[in-house]
Scaffold this active site. Structure first.
Site, PDB file in Angstrom:
ATOM      1  N   LYS A 138      23.041  45.481  61.296  1.00  0.00           N
ATOM      2  CA  LYS A 138      21.895  44.801  60.690  1.00  0.00           C
ATOM      3  C   LYS A 138      21.583  43.560  61.519  1.00  0.00           C
ATOM      4  O   LYS A 138      22.449  42.702  61.742  1.00  0.00           O
ATOM      5  CB  LYS A 138      22.278  44.420  59.261  1.00  0.00           C
TER       6      LYS A 138
HETATM    7  C1  E4P Z   1      19.476  43.882  51.894  1.00  0.00           C
HETATM    8  O1  E4P Z   1      19.396  44.501  52.917  1.00  0.00           O
HETATM    9  C2  E4P Z   1      19.000  42.490  51.752  1.00  0.00           C
HETATM   10  O2  E4P Z   1      19.811  41.635  52.467  1.00  0.00           O
HETATM   11  C3  E4P Z   1      18.958  42.150  50.286  1.00  0.00           C
HETATM   12  O3  E4P Z   1      18.287  43.188  49.606  1.00  0.00           O
HETATM   13  C4  E4P Z   1      18.352  40.807  49.962  1.00  0.00           C
HETATM   14  O4  E4P Z   1      18.191  40.705  48.577  1.00  0.00           O
HETATM   15  P1  E4P Z   1      17.934  39.324  47.816  1.00  0.00           P
HETATM   16  O5  E4P Z   1      16.565  38.850  48.159  1.00  0.00           O
HETATM   17  O6  E4P Z   1      18.055  39.680  46.366  1.00  0.00           O
HETATM   18  O7  E4P Z   1      18.989  38.364  48.285  1.00  0.00           O
END
Ligand code: E4P
Length: 218
Positions: A87
């Site tokens: 990622k």
């Molecule tokens: C996943 O890939 C993201 O990092 C995550 O969904 C972020 O979510 P949040 O906005 O609830 O922190």
């Protein structure tokens, strides 16, 4: 549409996996911190533990913000398990790193995406997934689901194979909206996935069936 669970909590990952509907997991440094996983070695072991539960893609995020650091970290993460997807944040060095990983056959998830322009760059660099953050856009009075729909259409029109992974999903309603705009994947909290099951007519209907069965069978 594929379901990923958006957590680093092993119990929740196991529960979603046991439901039989889980296709993968996304994590981020905040989710790892929430589980109190301290130190690089423990974090890497935690990724392996997650991969051992889910036979699907598991996103592990780089912490570096420079190209060389992202490459080093990404290669180390990818070597942990074939299910790992690296990622990478949607910044200039991140796009460059995604291009590099794509050439090496290392799968990537371009994260922190808030515009179609960012999604275009991620696809051109060869990202496996792009993650538009639905909830965080809604938080600032923008329309997160509309962005997911725009990216889906843009990729379809130009034939990009990057999959649209709707992230920052906060509710069951968000999941349904992702289906409506054609997202490839939604990464969701367990509570939002379980919310899909809830319907009062299912509950009252089941209760009546059981009562009627009992009335004739004792
Ligand atoms: C996943 O890939 C993201 O990092 C995550 O969904 C972020 O979510 P949040 O906005 O609830 O922190």
């Amino acid at each position: 549409m594929k379901f990923f669970i958006d957590t680093a909590n092993l119990e929740q990952i196991r529960e979603a996996h046991d439901m039989g509907v889980l296709d993968g997991v996304t994590t981020n440094p905040s989710l790892m911190a929430k589980e109190g996983i301290k130190g690089v070695e423990n974090q890497r072991k935690h990724y392996i533990d997650i991969c051992n539960i889910v036979q699907g893609d598991v996103s592990a995020e780089v912490i570096s913000t420079d190209y060389a650091g992202m490459i080093r970290e990404g290669e180390e993460l990818a070597a942990l398990n074939p299910h790992i997807v690296v990622k990478v944040p949607c910044i200039a060095d991140g796009i460059k790193a995604i291009k590099y990983f794509s050439g090496k056959g290392i799968r990537t998830n371009c994260t922190l995406v808030f515009s179609t322009g960012q999604a275009l760059l991620a696809a051109k660099a060869g990202a496996t997934y792009v993650s538009p953050f639905v909830g965080r856009l809604d938080d600032i009075s923008e329309d997160g689901i509309a962005l997911v729909g725009q990216i889906v259409e843009m990729y379809r029109y130009y034939g990009y194979t990057t999959q649209v992974l709707a992230a920052s999903i906060r509710s069951t309603r968000h999941i349904i909206q992702c289906v409506e705009v054609g997202a490839d994947v939604a990464t969701c909290p367990l509570s939002a996935i379980k919310g899909l099951l809830k319907h009062p007519l299912t509950d009252s209907g089941l209760q009546k069936f059981l009562e009627d069965y009992k009335s004739i069978n004792g």
